[in-house]
Design a protein around this motif. Structure first.
Motif, PDB file in Angstrom:
ATOM      1  N   ARG A 342       0.832  -1.204   0.000  1.00  0.00           N
ATOM      2  CA  ARG A 342       0.000   0.000   0.000  1.00  0.00           C
ATOM      3  C   ARG A 342       0.863   1.249   0.000  1.00  0.00           C
ATOM      4  O   ARG A 342       0.569   2.236  -0.676  1.00  0.00           O
ATOM      5  N   TYR A 343       1.939   1.185   0.761  1.00  0.00           N
ATOM      6  CA  TYR A 343       2.857   2.316   0.818  1.00  0.00           C
ATOM      7  C   TYR A 343       3.428   2.609  -0.577  1.00  0.00           C
ATOM      8  O   TYR A 343       3.425   3.770  -1.030  1.00  0.00           O
ATOM      9  N   ALA A 344       3.900   1.579  -1.253  1.00  0.00           N
ATOM     10  CA  ALA A 344       4.469   1.751  -2.589  1.00  0.00           C
ATOM     11  C   ALA A 344       3.417   2.278  -3.576  1.00  0.00           C
ATOM     12  O   ALA A 344       3.717   3.148  -4.396  1.00  0.00           O
ATOM     13  N   ALA A 345       2.190   1.790  -3.432  1.00  0.00           N
ATOM     14  CA  ALA A 345       1.120   2.248  -4.321  1.00  0.00           C
ATOM     15  C   ALA A 345       0.817   3.730  -4.112  1.00  0.00           C
ATOM     16  O   ALA A 345       0.593   4.476  -5.065  1.00  0.00           O
ATOM     17  N   CYS A 346       0.829   4.160  -2.840  1.00  0.00           N
ATOM     18  CA  CYS A 346       0.565   5.573  -2.526  1.00  0.00           C
ATOM     19  C   CYS A 346       1.669   6.459  -3.075  1.00  0.00           C
ATOM     20  O   CYS A 346       1.414   7.557  -3.580  1.00  0.00           O
TER      21      CYS A 346
END
Length: 349
Positions: A342-346
């Motif tokens: 999720r962090y990478a997607a954000c």
């Protein structure tokens, strides 16, 4: 993404730990004024260290303000509480370290603070004891004199009636922005911007102190002063003067600067200085935050892309809310380790 990336020129800077004139306690680099062991790294000292080199024999004009807003010169012995501002001369390379909040306007010459060259306009500077105290450094004129606003021009005229021989002339104005009253609702922070005056600073305070701003001749153990190490200065010079590249259509390629490094190396402080250098060159800078635990402009736990068009002259909690995020994603945690996807997607968004 590929088309956008092709129009960027990326440089990565890895700052070494900031060297300060300090000792055991350092300030937080988060959006909170809570002190904690964090960058910059201090070096110990046994005795108070001289940090302000400005000489009290330099000419000073204390200025008051009537209820109707009229400015007038005060007697040199008038109480500090009556001062609306002080105007004083500096010599090249003079330094002035203070605790508190104030507006500064350089009426003649240039003063460097947080790597921002202040000249002609009012800049609000925050110097809480929870973070390295701000140092103003006078320098010889490096650019054309900036146009002053009406109040600054009036102050300069009051100064010039009796003095006009200094290389640098600075006005310091008292402010009431609310942060100085933080101790009323949070007693633990009562001395964040105000503290007791040391005996060796009394003459300095009487000369150029204004309500809410306390100049300091020396600092004791537990207090830091912000400085720019030589290797940082070299990296900042390289970033702020690097020629812009052109694309195939001879359009400027937007430079991208990445700041990386281990914990406690001074990334946040270095980034603040870099933003100020780049704002001076380009006028506007996008600041992308990817450190969930040490946000600069957004709330902790958030990733953000913020457009910055003014110098950053204080720690994060002094300018949170003064800028608007161009884009943001709230994760609600201070580390991405539990949800890296999720962090990478954000970040990619």
């Amino acid at each position: 993404m590929d088309a956008l990336a092709s129009r960027r020129s990326t440089r990565v800077f890895t700052p070494k730990a900031l060297r300060t004139v300090s000792s055991s306690q350092t300030g937080s680099q988060t959006g909170s004024p809570t002190p904690r062991t964090q960058s910059p790294q201090p070096r110990s000292m046994q005795e108070p260290m001289l940090v302000t080199t400005w000489d009290t024999t330099m000419p000073v004009v204390a200025i008051g303000q009537s209820q109707t807003g009229e400015l007038h010169v005060l007697d040199a012995q008038a109480p500090i509480s009556q001062r609306h501002a002080v105007v004083f001369g500096m010599q090249a390379n003079d330094t002035l370290v203070f605790q508190g909040i104030c507006d500064i306007c350089v009426l003649k010459g240039t003063v460097r603070v947080y790597e921002h060259e202040s000249s002609g306009q009012w800049d609000r500077v925050y110097s809480p004891v929870s973070h390295p105290l701000v140092s103003l450094r006078a320098q010889t004129q490096t650019k054309d004199e900036a146009e002053r606003d009406a109040e600054a021009q009036h102050m300069y005229e009051l100064w010039a009636t009796s003095h006009n021989e200094c290389e640098v002339v600075v006005a310091v104005r008292a402010v009431d922005c609310g942060l100085e009253h933080l101790g009323r609702v949070a007693p633990a922070y009562a001395s964040l911007f105000t503290g007791s005056v040391a005996a060796d600073s009394e003459q300095l305070v009487q000369a150029i102190g204004v309500p809410g701003m306390t100049p300091m001749r020396t600092v004791n153990a537990g207090v830091q002063v912000l400085q720019t190490p030589e290797d940082w200065a070299q990296a900042l010079d390289q970033a702020s003067t690097m020629p812009q590249r052109l694309d195939d259509e001879f359009e400027p390629i937007a430079p991208v600067y990445a700041v990386a490094g281990a914990q406690g190396q001074g990334k946040s402080t270095f980034s603040r200085m870099l933003v100020n250098r780049l704002v001076a060159r380009f006028g506007r800078v996008f600041y992308m935050e990817t450190d969930l635990g040490q946000s600069e402009f957004a709330a902790p736990g958030a990733l953000s892309l913020t457009l910055v068009s003014a110098p950053v002259l204080g720690p994060p909690f002094t300018h949170t809310g003064r800028t608007e995020a161009y884009h943001a994603a709230y994760m609600g945690v201070v580390t991405p380790k539990n949800d890296p996807d999720r962090y990478a997607a954000c970040v990619l968004r």
